[in-house]
Design a protein around this motif. Sequence first.
Motif, PDB file in Angstrom:
ATOM      1  N   HIS A  54      50.302  12.747  10.415  1.00 57.17           N
ATOM      2  CA  HIS A  54      49.681  13.434   9.279  1.00 57.17           C
ATOM      3  C   HIS A  54      48.340  13.971   9.733  1.00 57.17           C
ATOM      4  N   PHE A  55      48.140  15.284   9.571  1.00 55.59           N
ATOM      5  CA  PHE A  55      46.875  15.896   9.980  1.00 55.59           C
ATOM      6  C   PHE A  55      46.677  17.198   9.222  1.00 55.59           C
ATOM      7  N   TYR A  56      45.499  17.777   9.399  1.00 56.12           N
ATOM      8  CA  TYR A  56      45.132  19.036   8.747  1.00 56.12           C
ATOM      9  C   TYR A  56      44.879  20.099   9.808  1.00 56.12           C
ATOM     10  N   PHE A  57      45.384  21.269   9.531  1.00 53.71           N
ATOM     11  CA  PHE A  57      45.354  22.435  10.419  1.00 53.71           C
ATOM     12  C   PHE A  57      44.331  23.401   9.828  1.00 53.71           C
ATOM     13  N   HIS A  58      43.301  23.765  10.614  1.00 56.88           N
ATOM     14  CA  HIS A  58      42.226  24.637  10.122  1.00 56.88           C
ATOM     15  C   HIS A  58      42.393  26.025  10.727  1.00 56.88           C
ATOM     16  N   ASP A  59      42.845  26.980   9.913  1.00 57.29           N
ATOM     17  CA  ASP A  59      43.054  28.353  10.357  1.00 57.29           C
ATOM     18  C   ASP A  59      41.828  29.168   9.930  1.00 57.29           C
ATOM     19  N   ILE A  60      40.938  29.411  10.876  1.00 57.93           N
ATOM     20  CA  ILE A  60      39.666  30.076  10.577  1.00 57.93           C
ATOM     21  C   ILE A  60      39.718  31.499  11.134  1.00 57.93           C
ATOM     22  N   VAL A  61      39.756  32.479  10.221  1.00 57.32           N
ATOM     23  CA  VAL A  61      39.840  33.887  10.642  1.00 57.32           C
ATOM     24  C   VAL A  61      38.505  34.615  10.452  1.00 57.32           C
ATOM     25  N   SER A  62      37.549  33.978   9.795  1.00 56.72           N
ATOM     26  CA  SER A  62      36.261  34.616   9.507  1.00 56.72           C
ATOM     27  C   SER A  62      35.154  34.035  10.377  1.00 56.72           C
ATOM     28  N   GLY A  63      33.973  34.645  10.277  1.00 57.19           N
ATOM     29  CA  GLY A  63      32.787  34.103  10.936  1.00 57.19           C
ATOM     30  C   GLY A  63      32.678  34.487  12.400  1.00 57.19           C
ATOM     31  N   ARG A  64      31.703  33.865  13.053  1.00 52.84           N
ATOM     32  CA  ARG A  64      31.402  34.185  14.445  1.00 52.84           C
ATOM     33  C   ARG A  64      32.334  33.503  15.436  1.00 52.84           C
ATOM     34  N   ASN A  65      32.960  32.404  15.030  1.00 52.21           N
ATOM     35  CA  ASN A  65      33.843  31.658  15.940  1.00 52.21           C
ATOM     36  C   ASN A  65      35.218  31.426  15.307  1.00 52.21           C
ATOM     37  N   PRO A  66      35.988  32.486  15.088  1.00 55.04           N
ATOM     38  CA  PRO A  66      37.308  32.294  14.487  1.00 55.04           C
ATOM     39  C   PRO A  66      38.240  31.542  15.438  1.00 55.04           C
ATOM     40  N   THR A  67      39.177  30.802  14.847  1.00 53.34           N
ATOM     41  CA  THR A  67      40.174  30.097  15.645  1.00 53.34           C
ATOM     42  C   THR A  67      41.517  30.810  15.598  1.00 53.34           C
ATOM     43  N   ALA A  68      41.607  31.859  14.783  1.00 52.11           N
ATOM     44  CA  ALA A  68      42.808  32.686  14.687  1.00 52.11           C
ATOM     45  C   ALA A  68      42.365  34.142  14.728  1.00 52.11           C
ATOM     46  N   VAL A  69      42.894  34.890  15.700  1.00 48.13           N
ATOM     47  CA  VAL A  69      42.471  36.283  15.862  1.00 48.13           C
ATOM     48  C   VAL A  69      43.687  37.201  15.917  1.00 48.13           C
ATOM     49  N   PRO A  70      43.568  38.391  15.309  1.00 42.48           N
ATOM     50  CA  PRO A  70      44.680  39.350  15.381  1.00 42.48           C
ATOM     51  C   PRO A  70      44.793  39.921  16.795  1.00 42.48           C
ATOM     52  N   VAL A  71      46.001  39.965  17.322  1.00 46.83           N
ATOM     53  CA  VAL A  71      46.217  40.525  18.661  1.00 46.83           C
ATOM     54  C   VAL A  71      47.109  41.758  18.632  1.00 46.83           C
ATOM     55  N   ALA A  72      47.802  41.993  17.506  1.00 44.13           N
ATOM     56  CA  ALA A  72      48.653  43.179  17.375  1.00 44.13           C
ATOM     57  C   ALA A  72      48.961  43.415  15.907  1.00 44.13           C
ATOM     58  N   GLN A  73      49.249  44.681  15.601  1.00 44.18           N
ATOM     59  CA  GLN A  73      49.740  45.020  14.273  1.00 44.18           C
ATOM     60  C   GLN A  73      50.435  46.364  14.339  1.00 44.18           C
ATOM     61  N   ALA A  74      51.305  46.601  13.364  1.00 41.16           N
ATOM     62  CA  ALA A  74      52.020  47.872  13.273  1.00 41.16           C
ATOM     63  C   ALA A  74      51.160  48.873  12.514  1.00 41.16           C
ATOM     64  N   SER A  75      51.516  50.139  12.599  1.00 38.12           N
ATOM     65  CA  SER A  75      50.748  51.165  11.896  1.00 38.12           C
ATOM     66  C   SER A  75      50.821  50.973  10.376  1.00 38.12           C
ATOM     67  N   MET A  76      51.871  50.324   9.894  1.00 34.27           N
ATOM     68  CA  MET A  76      52.038  50.112   8.446  1.00 34.27           C
ATOM     69  C   MET A  76      51.532  48.760   7.950  1.00 34.27           C
ATOM     70  N   THR A  77      51.009  47.906   8.848  1.00 35.99           N
ATOM     71  CA  THR A  77      50.601  46.551   8.468  1.00 35.99           C
ATOM     72  C   THR A  77      49.591  46.546   7.323  1.00 35.99           C
ATOM     73  N   ASN A  78      48.565  47.374   7.387  1.00 35.97           N
ATOM     74  CA  ASN A  78      47.503  47.361   6.371  1.00 35.97           C
ATOM     75  C   ASN A  78      47.969  47.836   5.000  1.00 35.97           C
ATOM     76  N   THR A  79      49.067  48.560   4.926  1.00 44.78           N
ATOM     77  CA  THR A  79      49.589  49.014   3.631  1.00 44.78           C
ATOM     78  C   THR A  79      50.750  48.153   3.142  1.00 44.78           C
ATOM     79  N   SER A  80      51.151  47.178   3.943  1.00 43.11           N
ATOM     80  CA  SER A  80      52.276  46.306   3.586  1.00 43.11           C
ATOM     81  C   SER A  80      51.787  45.130   2.734  1.00 43.11           C
ATOM     82  N   SER A  81      52.512  44.828   1.672  1.00 45.36           N
ATOM     83  CA  SER A  81      52.138  43.691   0.813  1.00 45.36           C
ATOM     84  C   SER A  81      52.313  42.355   1.523  1.00 45.36           C
TER      85      SER A  81
END
Length: 195
Positions: A54-81
């Motif tokens: 039993h443990f907790y997973f911290h997915d940090i995408v904001s701030g100066r030291n994120p632990t999760a970073v985007p590495v790829a996306q499609a041209s339609m990703t930003n308009t996809s729900s």
Amino acid sequence: MAKTIHEFTSPYLILLSILLSMTPTITAKESESFGSILSPAKLGLKREKLSHFHFYFHDIVSGRNPTAVPVAQASMTNTSSSFFGSVMMVDDPLTVKPELSSKRVGSAQGIYASASQNDIGLLMVMNFVFTEGKYNGSNLSVLGRNAGLGMREMPIVGGSGVFRFARGYAQARTHTLDFETGDAIVEYNVYVFHY
């Protein structure tokens, strides 16, 4: 005058034919074999155990030291729900309690990607890498679908160290999600058979 076959045959060819006739014939099936059956005891494997983590997973995408970073996306990703086509690389801390300051027991390292066009459906490919106690240096491998909502299950497909030959499943439940930053804390219960 025609010569007989014996006149063309050297003593070496005769010796070779005698040796070949004494060698057992190898069938095609035997020559293609590259594996064998082993006893688990030969690898030092003892009785199989079922463990719970039993443990907790911290997915940090904001701030100066994120632990999760985007590495790829499609041209339609930003308009996809569902953010379809987005791929994130993670090295997320695993802690005993929901607070990031609580005891760290490892990291979740790998990728998750939005694989559904119509709803939240993440492809999870990662290792839970443990750094605490007798599990230090061992890992569990997760490969499966994460629906992102409610209680969800993902398969444990293997592991290393004390988790060799592991199999089981991980249950995940979002503990907190900050809609402004995208940061999330996910509670995990992992059930795994291993030797």
